[in-house]
Design an enzyme around this catalytic site. Structure first.
Site, PDB file in Angstrom:
ATOM      1  N   ARG A 275      49.109 -11.971 -30.920  1.00  0.00           N
ATOM      2  CA  ARG A 275      49.814 -12.871 -31.849  1.00  0.00           C
ATOM      3  C   ARG A 275      48.813 -13.794 -32.566  1.00  0.00           C
ATOM      4  O   ARG A 275      49.022 -14.180 -33.716  1.00  0.00           O
ATOM      5  CB  ARG A 275      50.883 -13.672 -31.102  1.00  0.00           C
ATOM      6  CG  ARG A 275      52.069 -12.787 -30.670  1.00  0.00           C
ATOM      7  CD  ARG A 275      53.106 -13.571 -29.910  1.00  0.00           C
ATOM      8  NE  ARG A 275      53.767 -14.602 -30.672  1.00  0.00           N
ATOM      9  CZ  ARG A 275      54.856 -14.431 -31.426  1.00  0.00           C
ATOM     10  NH1 ARG A 275      55.400 -13.244 -31.522  1.00  0.00           N
ATOM     11  NH2 ARG A 275      55.393 -15.440 -32.074  1.00  0.00           N
TER      12      ARG A 275
ATOM     13  N   ALA B  38      51.387 -21.642 -31.970  1.00  0.00           N
ATOM     14  CA  ALA B  38      51.342 -21.542 -33.436  1.00  0.00           C
ATOM     15  C   ALA B  38      51.706 -20.193 -34.056  1.00  0.00           C
ATOM     16  O   ALA B  38      52.146 -20.147 -35.200  1.00  0.00           O
ATOM     17  CB  ALA B  38      49.958 -21.952 -33.915  1.00  0.00           C
ATOM     18  N   ALA B  39      51.497 -19.083 -33.343  1.00  0.00           N
ATOM     19  CA  ALA B  39      51.684 -17.768 -34.000  1.00  0.00           C
ATOM     20  C   ALA B  39      53.162 -17.455 -34.231  1.00  0.00           C
ATOM     21  O   ALA B  39      53.993 -17.842 -33.414  1.00  0.00           O
ATOM     22  CB  ALA B  39      51.053 -16.677 -33.131  1.00  0.00           C
ATOM     23  N   PRO B  40      53.482 -16.784 -35.331  1.00  0.00           N
ATOM     24  CA  PRO B  40      52.591 -16.190 -36.340  1.00  0.00           C
ATOM     25  C   PRO B  40      52.118 -17.143 -37.438  1.00  0.00           C
ATOM     26  O   PRO B  40      51.435 -16.718 -38.353  1.00  0.00           O
ATOM     27  CB  PRO B  40      53.461 -15.076 -36.932  1.00  0.00           C
ATOM     28  CG  PRO B  40      54.857 -15.597 -36.820  1.00  0.00           C
ATOM     29  CD  PRO B  40      54.900 -16.394 -35.548  1.00  0.00           C
ATOM     30  N   GLY B  41      52.487 -18.418 -37.348  1.00  0.00           N
ATOM     31  CA  GLY B  41      51.872 -19.379 -38.258  1.00  0.00           C
ATOM     32  C   GLY B  41      52.754 -19.904 -39.374  1.00  0.00           C
ATOM     33  O   GLY B  41      52.252 -20.549 -40.305  1.00  0.00           O
TER      34      GLY B  41
ATOM     35  N   GLU C  83      47.218 -20.746 -29.766  1.00  0.00           N
ATOM     36  CA  GLU C  83      48.116 -19.632 -29.428  1.00  0.00           C
ATOM     37  C   GLU C  83      47.547 -18.915 -28.209  1.00  0.00           C
ATOM     38  O   GLU C  83      46.372 -18.588 -28.163  1.00  0.00           O
ATOM     39  CB  GLU C  83      48.237 -18.672 -30.628  1.00  0.00           C
ATOM     40  CG  GLU C  83      48.924 -17.360 -30.339  1.00  0.00           C
ATOM     41  CD  GLU C  83      50.355 -17.485 -29.794  1.00  0.00           C
ATOM     42  OE1 GLU C  83      51.161 -18.259 -30.343  1.00  0.00           O
ATOM     43  OE2 GLU C  83      50.659 -16.801 -28.793  1.00  0.00           O
TER      44      GLU C  83
ATOM     45  N   LYS D   2      54.857 -22.350 -39.381  1.00  0.00           N
ATOM     46  CA  LYS D   2      54.830 -23.816 -39.464  1.00  0.00           C
ATOM     47  C   LYS D   2      53.402 -24.326 -39.656  1.00  0.00           C
ATOM     48  O   LYS D   2      53.198 -25.360 -40.285  1.00  0.00           O
ATOM     49  CB  LYS D   2      55.478 -24.423 -38.220  1.00  0.00           C
ATOM     50  CG  LYS D   2      56.929 -24.016 -38.093  1.00  0.00           C
ATOM     51  CD  LYS D   2      57.594 -24.577 -36.872  1.00  0.00           C
ATOM     52  CE  LYS D   2      58.949 -23.926 -36.642  1.00  0.00           C
ATOM     53  NZ  LYS D   2      58.885 -22.508 -36.229  1.00  0.00           N
TER      54      LYS D   2
ATOM     55  N   CYS E   4      64.046 -22.707 -31.031  1.00  0.00           N
ATOM     56  CA  CYS E   4      65.126 -22.000 -31.730  1.00  0.00           C
ATOM     57  C   CYS E   4      66.202 -21.653 -30.699  1.00  0.00           C
ATOM     58  O   CYS E   4      66.736 -20.553 -30.686  1.00  0.00           O
ATOM     59  CB  CYS E   4      64.625 -20.784 -32.500  1.00  0.00           C
ATOM     60  SG  CYS E   4      63.755 -19.575 -31.526  1.00  0.00           S
TER      61      CYS E   4
HETATM   62  N1  SAM Z   1      55.313 -21.956 -34.467  1.00  0.00           N
HETATM   63  C1  SAM Z   1      55.393 -20.536 -34.734  1.00  0.00           C
HETATM   64  C2  SAM Z   1      55.748 -20.322 -36.191  1.00  0.00           C
HETATM   65  O1  SAM Z   1      56.395 -21.196 -36.788  1.00  0.00           O
HETATM   66  O2  SAM Z   1      55.388 -19.279 -36.764  1.00  0.00           O
HETATM   67  C3  SAM Z   1      56.342 -19.833 -33.778  1.00  0.00           C
HETATM   68  C4  SAM Z   1      55.989 -20.090 -32.350  1.00  0.00           C
HETATM   69  S1  SAM Z   1      56.897 -19.137 -31.159  1.00  0.00           S
HETATM   70  C5  SAM Z   1      58.370 -20.052 -31.056  1.00  0.00           C
HETATM   71  C6  SAM Z   1      56.075 -19.609 -29.690  1.00  0.00           C
HETATM   72  C7  SAM Z   1      54.648 -19.109 -29.565  1.00  0.00           C
HETATM   73  O3  SAM Z   1      54.057 -19.757 -28.437  1.00  0.00           O
HETATM   74  C8  SAM Z   1      54.497 -17.615 -29.299  1.00  0.00           C
HETATM   75  O4  SAM Z   1      53.613 -17.075 -30.235  1.00  0.00           O
HETATM   76  C9  SAM Z   1      53.904 -17.551 -27.889  1.00  0.00           C
HETATM   77  O5  SAM Z   1      53.002 -16.468 -27.721  1.00  0.00           O
HETATM   78  C10 SAM Z   1      53.182 -18.870 -27.792  1.00  0.00           C
HETATM   79  N2  SAM Z   1      52.981 -19.408 -26.444  1.00  0.00           N
HETATM   80  C11 SAM Z   1      53.761 -19.244 -25.350  1.00  0.00           C
HETATM   81  N3  SAM Z   1      53.268 -19.924 -24.308  1.00  0.00           N
HETATM   82  C12 SAM Z   1      52.153 -20.565 -24.755  1.00  0.00           C
HETATM   83  C13 SAM Z   1      51.199 -21.411 -24.141  1.00  0.00           C
HETATM   84  N4  SAM Z   1      51.305 -21.755 -22.859  1.00  0.00           N
HETATM   85  N5  SAM Z   1      50.173 -21.883 -24.883  1.00  0.00           N
HETATM   86  C14 SAM Z   1      50.065 -21.547 -26.205  1.00  0.00           C
HETATM   87  N6  SAM Z   1      50.930 -20.713 -26.822  1.00  0.00           N
HETATM   88  C15 SAM Z   1      51.968 -20.233 -26.111  1.00  0.00           C
END
Ligand code: SAM
Length: 301
Positions: free
Chosen positions: A146, A118-121, A141, A123, A238
Site C-alpha cells: 500500500r 496514509a495509503a493510498p493517499g 503507512e 487525504k 469510515c
Molecule cells: N488515509 C487513507 C486515504 O485517505 O487514502 C486511507 C487510510 S486506510 C483507512 C488505513 C490505512 O492504515 C491502511 O492503508 C492500512 O494499511 C494502514 N495501517 C493499518 N495499521 C497501521 C499502523 N499500525 N501503522 C500505520 N499504518 C497502518
C-alpha cells in the site's frame, strides 16, 4: 446477488441509534452512490476540469463541503479513469465523506504534519493541495504494498511536500513531535459496506471490529504522545459503530491529555448527520452522496 447486512451489525445499529434511524441507515446502504471527485489544485483548477467534464457530456454539480469537490451525475469511476485529467493527476476520485477529515484539520503552511495511516493517499494529497505544497507532511503507512501505491499517488498528484515513511505508526519514536496530526484509522469499514460484494459476510465480522478497536486505541495513544502541546489532531474512521468512534475517543479523553474541539458543520452544507454520544464530534450515515464516516477533532492540553 445483493447481500444482507449481517445480523450482529443490525443489532448493534439498533442498540446505538434506535429502530427509526436503523431503517434510514439500512436504506442508505441500499442506495447507489454518485461518483465524486476532488480537483487537484496543485495541477489544475475548477474551470479546466469543468470544461473537460462538459466536453465529455458528464453532468456534474458542486458539493457544498469544498470548493473543489464535484458530484458526477452520469459517470462512474471507470469512465473517469479513461480521461486525461485523471491520468495526469489533475483530479482525484475521492468520496465526499473522505474529504472531510483534512477540511476539519485545516493543514497549514510551514507546519509539521503527520498523516499516520496514509495509503493510498487521498487525504495526504488533499492536505498537500490545501497547504499549496507548503506544509511539511510525513505520511506513514505500515503495509509496504500500500505504501508503493501511496508513493505513486503522491508523484502523480504532484504532492512534493510529503515525506513517506513505511512503518507501523505505533512504533514512531516519542522523540518526534508534530504540529498537526491526521489519524484516519484502519477500521471495519462499517460505513462503506458494499451490498454487491459477495464476500461481505466473510470479511465484515465482529472479530474485525474488535481487532480494529484495539489498533485504533493504540494509534490514538501514540498520536497524543507525539502531538505538540496546544496543537490539534483529527481522528476519523469510515465506520458508524460507536465502538470504533466515540469509545476510542472516550478512552483518549480519560488520559486527561486531550479535549474535544467541536466541529463547526455550518459551512459544510447539508450533511446526513447521525447523532453521536460526544458533543462536537461528527458522524455521517451512508446515502447517495456520502459514505458512513466519523470525524473528531482533539486538542492536546
Ligand atoms: N488515509 C487513507 C486515504 O485517505 O487514502 C486511507 C487510510 S486506510 C483507512 C488505513 C490505512 O492504515 C491502511 O492503508 C492500512 O494499511 C494502514 N495501517 C493499518 N495499521 C497501521 C499502523 N499500525 N501503522 C500505520 N499504518 C497502518
Amino acid at each position: 446477488m445483493k447481500q444482507q447486512l449481517p445480523d450482529f451489525f443490525i443489532k448493534r445499529l439498533e442498540q446505538q441509534y434506535g429502530k427509526e434511524l436503523l431503517e434510514t441507515i439500512v436504506a442508505g446502504f441500499e442506495k447507489k452512490r454518485y461518483t465524486t471527485l476532488r480537483v487537484n489544485t496543485l495541477k489544475s483548477n475548477n474551470q479546466e476540469i469543468e470544461e473537460v467534464l462538459k466536453d465529455n457530456n458528464i453532468e456534474f454539480e458542486k458539493a457544498n463541503i469544498s470548493d473543489n469537490a464535484y458530484i458526477l451525475k452520469n459517470a462512474n469511476e471507470i469512465q473517469i479513469q479513461d480521461l486525461e485529467i485523471f491520468n495526469q493527476g489533475k483530479i482525484y476520485l475521492q468520496s465526499l465523506s473522505s474529504m472531510l477529515p483534512p477540511i476539519v484539520l485545516g493543514p497549514k503552511e510551514n507546519l509539521d504534519i503527520l498523516d499516520m495511516a496514509a495509503a493510498p493517499g487521498g487525504k495526504t494529497t488533499q492536505m498537500a493541495a490545501i497547504s499549496n505544497n507548503k506544509a511539511h507532511i510525513t505520511a506513514c503507512e505500515r503495509n509496504p504494498i500500500r505504501a508503493e501505491k501511496l508513493k505513486y499517488n503522491l508523484e502523480k498528484q504532484g504532492a512534493s511536500c510529503v515525506f513517506c515513511m513505511v512503518k507501523d505508526a505505533r512504533d514512531i519514536d516519542n522523540f518526534f513531535s508534530f504540529d498537526q496530526i491526521l489519524l484516519d484509522a484502519p477500521c471495519s469499514g462499517s460505513g462503506t459496506l458494499d451490498l454487491e460484494n459477495e464476500k461481505l459476510g466473510k470479511y465484515f465480522t465482529e472479530g474485525l471490529i474488535d481487532k480494529s478497536v484495539k489498533t485504533q486505541k493504540q494509534l490514538l495513544n501514540k498520536a497524543i504522545n507525539i502531538l505538540k502541546k496546544d496543537s490539534e489532531m483529527v481522528y476519523s474512521t469510515c465506520s458508524i459503530l460507536q465502538e470504533e468512534n466515540e469509545e476510542v475517543i472516550r478512552n483518549a479523553l480519560k488520559t486527561g491529555k486531550v479535549e474535544v474541539v467541536p466541529i463547526d458543520v455550518t459551512e459544510l452544507g447539508d450533511l446526513p448527520i447521525l447523532p453521536t454520544t460526544i458533543e462536537g464530534t461528527l458522524c455521517l450515515m451512508p446515502n447517495e452522496y456520502f459514505e458512513g464516516f466519523f470525524v473528531a477533532k482533539l486538542k492536546k492540553k
